[in-house]
Motif scaffolding. Structure first.
Motif, PDB file in Angstrom:
ATOM      1  N   ARG A   1      28.499  13.562  38.502  1.00 58.60           N
ATOM      2  CA  ARG A   1      29.611  14.523  38.506  1.00 58.60           C
ATOM      3  C   ARG A   1      30.776  13.944  37.710  1.00 58.60           C
ATOM      4  O   ARG A   1      31.242  12.846  37.969  1.00 58.60           O
ATOM      5  N   GLU A   2      31.228  14.702  36.721  1.00 55.20           N
ATOM      6  CA  GLU A   2      32.312  14.286  35.818  1.00 55.20           C
ATOM      7  C   GLU A   2      33.630  14.164  36.584  1.00 55.20           C
ATOM      8  O   GLU A   2      34.047  15.086  37.264  1.00 55.20           O
TER       9      GLU A   2
ATOM     10  N   PRO B   1      38.257  17.734  33.984  1.00 53.52           N
ATOM     11  CA  PRO B   1      36.798  17.886  34.001  1.00 53.52           C
ATOM     12  C   PRO B   1      36.336  19.315  34.307  1.00 53.52           C
ATOM     13  O   PRO B   1      35.254  19.722  33.898  1.00 53.52           O
ATOM     14  N   GLU B   2      37.175  20.076  35.001  1.00 50.33           N
ATOM     15  CA  GLU B   2      36.840  21.468  35.329  1.00 50.33           C
ATOM     16  C   GLU B   2      36.745  22.349  34.077  1.00 50.33           C
ATOM     17  O   GLU B   2      36.141  23.414  34.124  1.00 50.33           O
ATOM     18  N   LYS B   3      37.334  21.905  32.978  1.00 50.40           N
ATOM     19  CA  LYS B   3      37.287  22.692  31.737  1.00 50.40           C
ATOM     20  C   LYS B   3      35.939  22.604  31.040  1.00 50.40           C
ATOM     21  O   LYS B   3      35.692  23.312  30.077  1.00 50.40           O
TER      22      LYS B   3
ATOM     23  N   ALA C   1      32.152  20.508  29.604  1.00 44.49           N
ATOM     24  CA  ALA C   1      31.677  19.513  28.640  1.00 44.49           C
ATOM     25  C   ALA C   1      32.169  19.791  27.220  1.00 44.49           C
ATOM     26  O   ALA C   1      32.419  18.852  26.458  1.00 44.49           O
ATOM     27  N   GLU C   2      32.312  21.057  26.861  1.00 43.27           N
ATOM     28  CA  GLU C   2      32.754  21.397  25.499  1.00 43.27           C
ATOM     29  C   GLU C   2      34.182  20.906  25.248  1.00 43.27           C
ATOM     30  O   GLU C   2      34.482  20.336  24.203  1.00 43.27           O
ATOM     31  N   ALA C   3      35.062  21.093  26.219  1.00 46.14           N
ATOM     32  CA  ALA C   3      36.445  20.616  26.082  1.00 46.14           C
ATOM     33  C   ALA C   3      36.472  19.090  25.959  1.00 46.14           C
ATOM     34  O   ALA C   3      37.229  18.537  25.163  1.00 46.14           O
ATOM     35  N   MET C   4      35.631  18.417  26.748  1.00 45.41           N
ATOM     36  CA  MET C   4      35.561  16.956  26.697  1.00 45.41           C
ATOM     37  C   MET C   4      35.057  16.496  25.328  1.00 45.41           C
ATOM     38  O   MET C   4      35.608  15.575  24.729  1.00 45.41           O
ATOM     39  N   ALA C   5      34.011  17.148  24.823  1.00 42.90           N
ATOM     40  CA  ALA C   5      33.447  16.783  23.523  1.00 42.90           C
ATOM     41  C   ALA C   5      34.475  16.982  22.403  1.00 42.90           C
ATOM     42  O   ALA C   5      34.587  16.140  21.503  1.00 42.90           O
ATOM     43  N   GLN C   6      35.234  18.075  22.455  1.00 39.70           N
ATOM     44  CA  GLN C   6      36.260  18.329  21.435  1.00 39.70           C
ATOM     45  C   GLN C   6      37.358  17.276  21.488  1.00 39.70           C
ATOM     46  O   GLN C   6      37.832  16.800  20.449  1.00 39.70           O
ATOM     47  N   TYR C   7      37.763  16.902  22.695  1.00 42.57           N
ATOM     48  CA  TYR C   7      38.793  15.871  22.840  1.00 42.57           C
ATOM     49  C   TYR C   7      38.311  14.543  22.252  1.00 42.57           C
ATOM     50  O   TYR C   7      39.026  13.898  21.485  1.00 42.57           O
TER      51      TYR C   7
END
Length: 117
Positions: A53-54, A77-79, A81-87
């Motif tokens: 769990r992220e 983390p609720e945003k 995996a795509e938001a994390m990858a972009q960041y």
């Protein structure tokens, strides 16, 4: 007589990451290097998970006392995996020396802080 040298030698980023990986394995967790940065002084980002769990991203930053601490960074983390990858993509474009470590262990933030700060 040799010139005075600073006595505050610091560990390299590669050494700190190696310790984190080995210590997490010894504690029953998992750590892997997702992106290998500059071996000497690359900034270290921890992608913290617990049982898959992220939990978020934490950056090792210098503090006012001359030491280091972990600071939360990146999207919630609720945003997803795509938001994390972009960041991460933006950070790597601006800092190609950056390390990204995935750490999956109980209380990952505390564990990482005890190990690399």
């Amino acid at each position: 007589m040799p010139p005075d040298r600073p006595t505050d030698a610091r560990l390299t980023s590669a050494m700190l990451v190696g310790v984190l990986v080995r210590r997490s394995a010894a504690a029953g967790g998992f750590a892997t290097v997702l992106v290998k940065g500059d071996a000497i002084s690359g900034v270290i980002l921890i992608q913290a998970l617990e049982k898959g769990r992220e939990l978020g991203l934490f950056e090792r930053v210098s503090d006012l006392a001359g030491g280091y601490s972990l600071t939360r960074c990146g999207p919630d983390p609720e945003k997803g995996a795509e938001a994390m990858a972009q960041y991460l993509e933006r950070r790597l474009r601006s800092d190609p020396d950056l390390w990204v470590i995935e750490l999956d262990i109980a209380d990952a933030e505390r564990f990482a802080a005890e190990t690399i700060c």
